[in-house]
Design an enzyme around this catalytic site. Structure first.
Site, PDB file in Angstrom:
ATOM      1  CB  CYS A 166      -0.875  -0.033   1.251  1.00 23.34           C
ATOM      2  SG  CYS A 166      -1.570   1.549   1.748  1.00 23.34           S
ATOM      3  CB  CYS A 224      -5.360   6.483  -1.903  1.00 27.25           C
ATOM      4  SG  CYS A 224      -4.065   5.486  -2.626  1.00 27.25           S
ATOM      5  CB  THR A 283      -3.023   4.399   5.750  1.00 26.86           C
ATOM      6  OG1 THR A 283      -3.920   3.351   6.091  1.00 26.86           O
ATOM      7  CG2 THR A 283      -2.144   3.951   4.597  1.00 26.86           C
ATOM      8  CD  GLU A 321      -2.043   0.709   8.003  1.00 21.51           C
ATOM      9  OE1 GLU A 321      -1.320  -0.280   8.241  1.00 21.51           O
ATOM     10  OE2 GLU A 321      -2.396   1.023   6.856  1.00 21.51           O
ATOM     11  CG  HIS A 347     -10.101   4.712   1.084  1.00 22.75           C
ATOM     12  ND1 HIS A 347      -9.031   5.333   0.482  1.00 22.75           N
ATOM     13  CD2 HIS A 347      -9.566   3.711   1.825  1.00 22.75           C
ATOM     14  CE1 HIS A 347      -7.911   4.732   0.851  1.00 22.75           C
ATOM     15  NE2 HIS A 347      -8.199   3.741   1.660  1.00 22.75           N
ATOM     16  CE1 TYR A 376      -8.670   0.785   0.473  1.00 24.76           C
ATOM     17  CE2 TYR A 376      -9.418  -1.305   1.338  1.00 24.76           C
ATOM     18  CZ  TYR A 376      -8.824  -0.083   1.529  1.00 24.76           C
ATOM     19  OH  TYR A 376      -8.380   0.253   2.773  1.00 24.76           O
ATOM     20  CB  CYS A 380      -4.318  -0.272  -4.308  1.00 25.45           C
ATOM     21  SG  CYS A 380      -5.466  -0.535  -2.954  1.00 25.45           S
ATOM     22  CD  GLU A 406      -4.882  -0.775   3.585  1.00 17.00           C
ATOM     23  OE1 GLU A 406      -4.133  -1.351   2.783  1.00 17.00           O
ATOM     24  OE2 GLU A 406      -4.743   0.400   3.917  1.00 17.00           O
TER      25      GLU A 406
HETATM   26 FE1  SF4 Z   1      -3.304   1.959   0.351  1.00 17.51          FE
HETATM   27 FE2  SF4 Z   1      -4.970   1.140  -1.515  1.00 17.51          FE
HETATM   28 FE3  SF4 Z   1      -5.838   2.755   0.454  1.00 17.51          FE
HETATM   29 FE4  SF4 Z   1      -4.193   3.635  -1.482  1.00 17.51          FE
HETATM   30  S1  SF4 Z   1      -6.326   2.909  -1.749  1.00 17.51           S
HETATM   31  S2  SF4 Z   1      -4.024   4.045   0.690  1.00 17.51           S
HETATM   32  S3  SF4 Z   1      -2.870   1.856  -1.835  1.00 17.51           S
HETATM   33  S4  SF4 Z   1      -5.092   0.644   0.632  1.00 17.51           S
HETATM   34 FE    FE Z   2      -6.795   1.930   2.997  1.00 14.97          FE
END
Ligand code: SF4
Ligand code: FE
Length: 502
Positions: free
Chosen positions: A100, A104, A191, A256, A291, A295, A298, A443
């Site tokens: 990660c 984001c 995060t 985190e 958010h 996901y 990523c 996560e």
């Molecule tokens: Fe991490 Fe994915 Fe959240 Fe971006 S969207 S902060 S890569 S978990």
């Molecule tokens: Fe996240």
């Protein structure tokens, strides 16, 4: 501005005022600390991406706020294509980090505040909008690395913030002066926070009038006095302290932290919500959908990493043509592409909430995250199935490097002759660390809200009455079908949709 990765590193190197703890010890330079350095390198990848050939286009955007090119991670989405570019960029960045990259959450926080401050302006709170736009310009001009801090400590889960035995179980305003506010409390599971320059702090739940001291949103430099960051432990984290190069994947990782606010002052020009409880529910809903959409990018990208590693390991031991291995790889591809497809759907079916404000499709964003809560565990299981028990039993890199053992391990870890024992160990460790790491397993379940939160959204967003009317009319029963679906309930006020349902 579009900064380089090096410029970002320079700005977070050796910060004297920052208060960060790792395993009980204070860390001043996050760029060299063995625990945090991999995390910093993943964050840095978001800056590098704006300069690298394959991601340069996705990694940049044009900001009408400062009339300049900026890093996309600080961009306000202006179209469904912008939202799709986010998902595509995140997938690519997972390929560059295998972790990660943590940037984001701050990005989603900016987009959330952009929409909410617009709503506030429409209701006469112009000041909040002006403060936010000034802050956004400040961030975009400097290409800052942001954290988004949302989840509170939360104490007793069935009690509201104002009912908690610990008054600071949710971050709260303790004092308001003419210059700003004082806040106390903590934000948990934040995060990437130790690798950031600024934190954007948002409320974590919908609140009522009795909770108004808890309805607070603001931004602060990460090294503000009174802010303490306690970095969390992770599986295999002490391996990183060994400073090897295979067992811990020392190049990229994520972290985190628990962020403690001990009577921290926030200047008024950085306060975006203060007692405005009426906006908290909307804010949380907007943020979480943003958010959840991300996901799909990523986590699909991490799926690609694991698929690649599994296929390579299958080749190393000569089973790549076995039909059951092919079948497992196919299943992993299906699971990965399903997560991605949902993220793209959430983007291209976006909702325009105001001029230049595009939100994701909330149903599809919630579906994306719900798939992500389920599929990574299946992908990890399949990869272990292909890779073999060695994922849990392999000798360490230190055994491989021991002159007394090297020859034996080289011989007994090797499969097909084209590959060395080290090739195999590296791939095994990649599978172990990525597929069972925090980013892909924990996560994926709890990040951006637990699975139960998505299920609540499904039933809220789905028009069950409409489906029943469809079924009735097709079954030849009397139906009041008017083809006025609740498919876009966010366009209406709550009372309107309630009135129509009754
Ligand atoms: Fe991490 Fe994915 Fe959240 Fe971006 S969207 S902060 S890569 S978990
Ligand atoms: Fe996240």
């Amino acid at each position: 501005t579009v900064r380089t990765g090096e410029q970002y590193l320079e700005s977070i190197r050796n910060r004297s005022k920052v208060e960060i703890y790792v395993m009980g010890k204070e860390v001043k330079d996050v760029t060299t600390h063995p625990f945090l350095r991999p995390s910093v390198m993943s964050f840095k990848a978001t800056f590098d991406a704006a300069w690298q050939e394959d991601t340069k286009e996705l990694g940049r955007a044009w900001s009408p706020f400062i009339e300049e090119e900026i890093n996309r991670f600080n961009h306000i989405h202006r179209s469904p294509e912008d939202l799709a570019a986010k998902v595509k960029l995140l997938r690519k960045l997972s390929h560059k980090t295998g972790a990660c990259f943590q940037r984001c959450v701050g990005w989603d926080s900016l987009n959330t505040l952009n929409i909410v401050s617009n709503m506030m302006a429409a209701k006469g709170k112009r000041e909040m909008r002006d403060r936010f736009v000034e802050y956004l310009k400040f961030v975009q001009k400097r290409d800052l690395a942001l954290a988004g801090a949302m989840t509170d400590a939360k104490g007793v889960r069935n009690l509201k913030p104002s009912q908690q035995p610990n008054k600071n179980a949710y971050l709260r305003i303790t004092e308001v002066t003419k210059d700003g506010i004082y806040v106390s409390g903590a934000k948990a599971n934040i995060t990437g926070v130790a690798a950031t320059e600024e934190m954007v702090v948002l409320p974590t739940r919908a609140m009522g009038p009795e909770d108004k001291d808890y309805a607070v949103a603001f931004a602060l430099p990460t090294d503000t006095e009174g802010v303490k960051i306690v970095v969390g432990r992770q599986l295999n984290d002490s391996r990183r302290m060994e400073q090897g190069e295979i067992d811990a994947l020392p190049y990229f990782y994520n972290h985190e932290g628990l962020v403690i606010f001990d009577n921290v002052f926030v200047p008024m020009n950085r306060v975006f919500l203060a007692g405005d409880w009426e906006y908290t529910g909307t804010l949380v809903e907007i943020f979480s959908a943003y958010h959840r959409q991300g996901y799909g990018g990523c986590k699909a990208g991490l799926g690609d990493v694991i698929i690649g590693a599994s296929a390579d390991l299958a080749k190393q031991i000569g089973v790549e043509k076995a039909s059951h291995v092919q079948d497992k790889l196919t299943e992993m591809i299906f699971l990965t592409e399903t997560m991605y497809s949902a993220g793209i759907a959430a983007s291209l079916n976006a909702v325009k909430l105001c001029e230049g404000c595009w939100w994701v499709n909330p149903m599809h964003a919630n579906v994306t995250k719900h798939l992500v809560a389920k599929f990574p565990a299946q992908i990890a299981q399949l990869s272990i199935d292909i890779a073999g028990g060695i994922v849990g039993t392999a000798p360490s890199e230190w055994d491989l490097k021991n002159p007394k053992l090297r020859e034996y391990i080289s011989k007994y870890l090797q499969g097909v002759e084209d590959y060395t024992a080290e090739d195999r160990l590296r791939m095994v460790r990649l599978i172990e660390n990525v597929s069972m790491g925090v980013a892909f397993q924990i996560e994926s379940v709890h990040g951006a809200g637990s699975p139960a939160a998505q299920r609540i959204m499904f039933s809220r967003l789905y028009d069950l009455n409409y489906s029943q009317e469809v079924a009735k009319s097709l079954a030849g029963r009397k139906s009041e079908l008017k083809f006025t679906s609740k498919a876009e309930p966010w366009r209406e006020s709550q009372s309107e949709s309630e009135a129509r349902e009754s």
